[in-house]
Design a protein around this motif. Sequence first.
Motif, mmCIF file in Angstrom:
data_model
loop_
_atom_site.group_PDB
_atom_site.id
_atom_site.type_symbol
_atom_site.label_atom_id
_atom_site.label_comp_id
_atom_site.label_asym_id
_atom_site.label_seq_id
_atom_site.Cartn_x
_atom_site.Cartn_y
_atom_site.Cartn_z
ATOM 1 N N ALA A 172 0.932 -1.088 -0.103
ATOM 2 C CA ALA A 172 -0.145 0.116 0.110
ATOM 3 C C ALA A 172 0.877 1.229 -0.016
ATOM 4 N N VAL B 245 1.347 5.339 1.189
ATOM 5 C CA VAL B 245 0.829 6.122 2.427
ATOM 6 C C VAL B 245 0.800 7.533 2.052
ATOM 7 N N ARG C 253 -6.582 -5.992 10.311
ATOM 8 C CA ARG C 253 -6.173 -4.488 10.133
ATOM 9 C C ARG C 253 -4.621 -4.393 10.231
ATOM 10 N N TYR D 240 -1.956 -1.272 10.690
ATOM 11 C CA TYR D 240 -1.830 0.200 11.147
ATOM 12 C C TYR D 240 -0.477 0.696 10.970
ATOM 13 N N ALA E 245 -2.765 5.300 9.708
ATOM 14 C CA ALA E 245 -3.492 5.104 8.599
ATOM 15 C C ALA E 245 -3.900 3.418 8.898
ATOM 16 N N PHE F 162 -5.366 -0.022 7.129
ATOM 17 C CA PHE F 162 -5.464 -0.847 6.065
ATOM 18 C C PHE F 162 -6.115 -2.097 6.301
ATOM 19 N N GLN G 137 -6.989 1.333 2.289
ATOM 20 C CA GLN G 137 -7.186 1.988 3.470
ATOM 21 C C GLN G 137 -8.519 2.234 3.950
ATOM 22 N N THR H 62 -8.779 6.331 8.963
ATOM 23 C CA THR H 62 -7.432 7.379 9.348
ATOM 24 C C THR H 62 -7.809 7.939 10.968
#
Length: 350
Positions: free
Chosen positions: A23, A25, A41, A43, A61, A63, A70, A73
Amino acid sequence: MSPLIPGPALAQGGCYGEIKTFATVPAAPGFPEGIAVHGNRVYVSGPATFGTAGQGPSKIAVFDRDSKVQKNTIVVAGEALGAEHALSCIAVDDDGRVYALSTQLGLLRFTKTGHGYVQESYGDPLPDLPACVMAAPGQACSPTPFPTPPLPNDIAFDEEGYAYVTDSLQATIFRYAPGGGAPEIWFQSTALVGSGDLPLGVNGIRLDPEREHVYFSVTFSPTDTSLGSIYRLPLVDAPDEADLELVHDYDAGEAPDGFAFGKSGKLYVALAAANAISVLDEHGVEKSRIESAPGEEIPLDAPANVAFNDPAQMLLIVNHASFTRNPEHFGVLRVWVGDKADPLEKPSLP
């Protein structure tokens, strides 16, 4: 792929050492450093950098581990945004609450409530210690040669719920009691002092699979900025200087940062300056090294920390990009290693 790896090992999960993007950011705040996985999850926290005065708030964030999307937040509340503010590493407890180290606010805790997260103060900020050479007799102090401010970096829980926190600029490992409150000095040594323009010393921290030792990295040796090391101490209430044991030395300006133990007993170490992941066996011997192949969309760029995606036997790597400062490299990469996590302690806490 490093020449230390004898050759690609193909398996259902992929090719050993093959790095792909998990991912990206967002560039604001950017400079991600912490990573924790709980259930489905992932983090990722930041920014872990200087020059944040006048910028927006720190964030985490969130995900989805499987879809890589995502989902949320977490925005840190209460920072004085006109001053330097940063968020370094994170951890999770048995109830899935997220703990994050703020340079301004101390140890924060976030509890998922509905579609959002509720923030509370869990532990006081680290104290600003005077250098021992200038301190009064009996005064708590730092073994650094000159005064430096606190810089909370990484965090690890033990089975009883104590939280161990590295202070990269004050050569100190602090400990919070279960329930939080004021941190106490757990261990100090001149071996934890850093060097160079930014004297980052003690950095990453984890418990070993047997829960008998606390392992930690020193990014820049106090005697030579080109050196870095992994050390360990017995997991006791008050370790002594004589208990300090060297596990592995790095050289050539490789800068060991965060790390994680695999279920195999291997230690996966992020080398921030070498843009690589070093894999140590249980004896501290480097058995392989993972590096980006030429032409990767997002190459390893100052990797700061690692965590496991167990179902896929993959390692997740936080790209800090602290040296290039390239916002296109902020993100999380994944690499198949054919190993699962040695589960981190996720204690049940008040």
